[in-house]
Write an enzyme that holds these catalytic residues in place. Structure first.
Site, PDB file in Angstrom:
ATOM      1  N   LYS A  22       0.878  -1.158   0.053  1.00  0.00           N
ATOM      2  CA  LYS A  22       0.001   0.051  -0.080  1.00  0.00           C
ATOM      3  C   LYS A  22       0.842   1.246  -0.069  1.00  0.00           C
ATOM      4  O   LYS A  22       0.709   2.058  -0.639  1.00  0.00           O
ATOM      5  CB  LYS A  22      -0.824   0.037   1.196  1.00  0.00           C
ATOM      6  CG  LYS A  22      -1.696   1.362   1.486  1.00  0.00           C
ATOM      7  CD  LYS A  22      -2.391   1.235   2.594  1.00  0.00           C
ATOM      8  CE  LYS A  22      -1.758   1.746   3.987  1.00  0.00           C
ATOM      9  NZ  LYS A  22      -1.342   3.248   4.240  1.00  0.00           N
ATOM     10  N   ASN A  23       1.841   1.264   0.838  1.00  0.00           N
ATOM     11  CA  ASN A  23       2.629   2.481   1.212  1.00  0.00           C
ATOM     12  C   ASN A  23       3.672   2.498  -0.107  1.00  0.00           C
ATOM     13  O   ASN A  23       4.110   3.828  -0.195  1.00  0.00           O
ATOM     14  CB  ASN A  23       3.550   2.408   2.344  1.00  0.00           C
ATOM     15  CG  ASN A  23       2.622   2.422   3.449  1.00  0.00           C
ATOM     16  OD1 ASN A  23       1.364   2.731   3.233  1.00  0.00           O
ATOM     17  ND2 ASN A  23       2.999   2.453   4.898  1.00  0.00           N
ATOM     18  N   CYS A 116      -5.897  12.819  12.879  1.00  0.00           N
ATOM     19  CA  CYS A 116      -5.655  11.618  12.582  1.00  0.00           C
ATOM     20  C   CYS A 116      -5.975  10.756  13.583  1.00  0.00           C
ATOM     21  O   CYS A 116      -5.459  10.912  14.677  1.00  0.00           O
ATOM     22  CB  CYS A 116      -4.539  11.043  11.450  1.00  0.00           C
ATOM     23  SG  CYS A 116      -4.423   9.383  10.852  1.00  0.00           S
ATOM     24  N   ARG A 121      -0.299  13.933  12.991  1.00  0.00           N
ATOM     25  CA  ARG A 121       0.345  13.767  11.679  1.00  0.00           C
ATOM     26  C   ARG A 121       0.381  15.187  10.909  1.00  0.00           C
ATOM     27  O   ARG A 121      -0.332  15.503  10.123  1.00  0.00           O
ATOM     28  CB  ARG A 121      -0.484  13.102  10.927  1.00  0.00           C
ATOM     29  CG  ARG A 121      -0.765  11.650  11.412  1.00  0.00           C
ATOM     30  CD  ARG A 121      -1.335  10.643  10.344  1.00  0.00           C
ATOM     31  NE  ARG A 121      -0.329   9.798   9.542  1.00  0.00           N
ATOM     32  CZ  ARG A 121      -0.452   8.608   8.981  1.00  0.00           C
ATOM     33  NH1 ARG A 121      -1.781   8.313   8.954  1.00  0.00           N
ATOM     34  NH2 ARG A 121       0.347   7.838   8.621  1.00  0.00           N
ATOM     35  N   LEU A 125       7.120  19.651   7.750  1.00  0.00           N
ATOM     36  CA  LEU A 125       8.217  19.038   7.290  1.00  0.00           C
ATOM     37  C   LEU A 125       7.983  19.167   5.622  1.00  0.00           C
ATOM     38  O   LEU A 125       8.797  19.275   4.708  1.00  0.00           O
ATOM     39  CB  LEU A 125       8.694  17.666   7.684  1.00  0.00           C
ATOM     40  CG  LEU A 125       9.133  17.621   9.017  1.00  0.00           C
ATOM     41  CD1 LEU A 125       9.429  16.420   9.669  1.00  0.00           C
ATOM     42  CD2 LEU A 125      10.025  18.728   9.645  1.00  0.00           C
ATOM     43  N   ASP A 305       4.278   0.323  11.906  1.00  0.00           N
ATOM     44  CA  ASP A 305       3.100  -0.361  11.161  1.00  0.00           C
ATOM     45  C   ASP A 305       2.948  -1.817  11.859  1.00  0.00           C
ATOM     46  O   ASP A 305       1.798  -2.368  11.492  1.00  0.00           O
ATOM     47  CB  ASP A 305       3.028  -0.278   9.980  1.00  0.00           C
ATOM     48  CG  ASP A 305       2.682   1.060   9.256  1.00  0.00           C
ATOM     49  OD1 ASP A 305       2.421   1.924  10.106  1.00  0.00           O
ATOM     50  OD2 ASP A 305       2.942   1.367   8.011  1.00  0.00           O
ATOM     51  N   ARG A 397      -8.480  -0.511   4.172  1.00  0.00           N
ATOM     52  CA  ARG A 397      -7.532   0.319   3.451  1.00  0.00           C
ATOM     53  C   ARG A 397      -6.357  -0.028   3.112  1.00  0.00           C
ATOM     54  O   ARG A 397      -5.683   0.532   2.207  1.00  0.00           O
ATOM     55  CB  ARG A 397      -7.429   1.712   4.605  1.00  0.00           C
ATOM     56  CG  ARG A 397      -8.592   2.390   4.916  1.00  0.00           C
ATOM     57  CD  ARG A 397      -8.273   3.571   6.011  1.00  0.00           C
ATOM     58  NE  ARG A 397      -6.715   4.273   5.292  1.00  0.00           N
ATOM     59  CZ  ARG A 397      -5.868   4.400   6.295  1.00  0.00           C
ATOM     60  NH1 ARG A 397      -5.731   4.428   7.508  1.00  0.00           N
ATOM     61  NH2 ARG A 397      -4.506   4.806   5.827  1.00  0.00           N
TER      62      ARG A 397
END
Ligand code: UD1
Length: 422
Positions: A22-23, A116, A121, A125, A305, A397
């Site tokens: 996913k990432n 979130c 989050r 940056l 994660d 998700r």
């Protein structure tokens, strides 16, 4: 509302292939905005986050087609440079579109994502990086905008190796004249996958496995064919489920080097692990050992994660495990849900104390976030009897039909309409 009904207590066994990360796929789809033409991207999992990203691309004017796990993305006709509130709210990580859209147009505006479920989050940056490159970054009502001013390569030092900020800066600088250097850049494999995709498209980026990434700006990028890397977080999720059920499984289609940061933890739990080529075999002991201390860190440290799925496994280990969450300030929401199974987990600020219990019982629980949702499913797979897990849109998700994956490994798990209470 759908939920999962799990009749737990069965040892997992058998063999399974992992889907694409996913990432990786999300930033790669955002990167397509920089390309004038069509790209073919393989190994794109069917996840709701991917669907939202595809919707955003279509809203921007791209043509996107799915054929099984392959997405063809033609961005030749992109004609919008904004993202709507409803899209940004569904997928906060779509902030990485900002760098790509601002680079392609004169001005891009995205609805500002709020907080979130796993912490604040912030995106400071990301914005500082774009400003340093010469973008004029400002807020306009609820939008954050970046306008091309005198954009050129520069050195950007990140105080923390943020994955999203690194990706946004790469996307904002790949077509900027001159050399951009990102010092203390994120080294996650998904950042390297994005860079590989861009380099195939004609970018000149080096240093992805080092803490400094160097981007020499190019004039344009062309369409490419690319295969997304396997999802290392899914691997750890499957391993945690195998470990808690006392199972024995083979996980195929993974990149062994990407899962190295999690292996010592499973070995300390007493699991037997054998890796050959791109497959992993894991056999768990009758009762798991506790793990002295886990501390989440940026790659190549233990991934945040994986914290929740691994915590679920440790909840039934012999002894007390300590888990420190250093990346997100509010990533322990699953603990309240896990304790509904009879686990004994307490929190002291960023530290979770997991007192392993011998047995857990079924429970009706909800998903608090994506990985926390995976954690309660893992606990339900262990508990003898029927548990239900609601709010599974969080799980969708990042896991492609999680019930099918565990069913393939012998679990009794079904997706049902919770009104019917089947
Ligand atoms: C990405 C992953 C997510 C993973 C995380 C850390 C995606 C789509 N998501 O999220 O699954 O958990 O990396 O590995 O790839 N921070 C700031 N300011 C910023 C940006 C970040 O303070 O501008 C802080 C965050 O609040 C957080 C930490 O840095 O505490 C890590 O965030 P970051 O690495 O940026 O994670 P994401 O890119 O959001």
């Amino acid at each position: 509302m759908k939920c999962l009904k799990i009749n737990g207590g069965k040892k997992l066994s058998g063999s399974i292939s992992v889907h694409g990360a996913k990432n990786s796929v999300l930033p790669i789809l955002s990167a397509c905005v920089l390309i004038n033409g069509a790209s073919v991207i393989h190994n794109c999992p069917k996840l709701s986050d991917v669907d939202v990203t595809v919707d955003i691309l279509r809203y921007l004017g791209a043509k996107v087609e799915r054929n099984n796990d392959t997405l063809t993305v033609d961005t030749s006709d992109i004609n919008r440079f904004d993202i709507l509130e409803c899209q940004m709210k569904e997928l906060r990580s779509s902030i990485i579109f900002l760098g790509a859209l601002a680079s392609r147009s004169d001005r891009a505006c995205l609805y500002l994502p709020g907080g979130c479920e796993i912490g604040l989050r912030p995106i400071d940056l990301h914005l500082k990086g774009l400003k340093a490159l010469g973008y004029d970054v400002y807020t306009d009502g609820h939008n954050v905008c970046a306008a091309k001013d005198k954009v050129k390569g520069t050195e950007i030092v990140l105080p923390f190796p943020s994955v999203g900020a690194t990706e946004n800066i790469i996307l904002a600088s790949v077509l900027a004249p001159g050399r951009t250097t990102i010092v203390n850049a994120a080294r996650e494999p998904e950042v390297a996958d994005l860079v590989n995709f861009l380099n195939k498209a004609g970018a000149r980026i080096s240093g992805t496995s080092a803490p400094t990434i160097v981007i020499d700006g190019v004039k344009s990028l062309h369409g490419v064919e690319h295969t997304v890397i396997p999802d290392r977080i899914l691997v750890a999720t499957l391993m945690s489920a195998c470990a808690i059920t006392g199972g024995e499984i083979e996980v195929k289609n993974l990149f062994p080097e990407h899962i190295m940061p999690t292996l010592p933890v499973f070995e300390e739990m007493g699991c037997n692990i054998d890796i050959s080529n791109n497959s992993l075999y894991i056999k768990s002991p009758k009762r798991l050992n506790r793990v002295k201390k886990i501390e989440t860190m940026a790659y190549p440290g233990f991934p945040t994660d994986c914290q929740a799925p691994v915590m679920a496994a440790l909840s039934v280990a012999n002894g007390t495990s300590i888990i420190k969450e250093t990346i997100f300030e509010n990533r322990f929401k699953h603990i309240e849900q896990l304790n509904l199974f009879g686990t004994d987990i307490s929190i002291n600020e960023r530290i979770a104390v997991v007192n392993g219990v011998k047995n857990i019982h079924p429970a009706d629980v909800k998903c608090t976030d994506l990985r926390g949702g995976a954690a309660v499913v893992i606990a339900a797979l262990k508990a003898n009897g029927i548990s239900t897990v609601s709010d599974i849109y969080h799980i969708d998700r990042g896991y492609e039909c999680i019930e099918n994956q565990f069913a393939l490994l012998g679990a009794d798990i079904k997706r049902i309409n919770d009104e019917k209470k089947q």
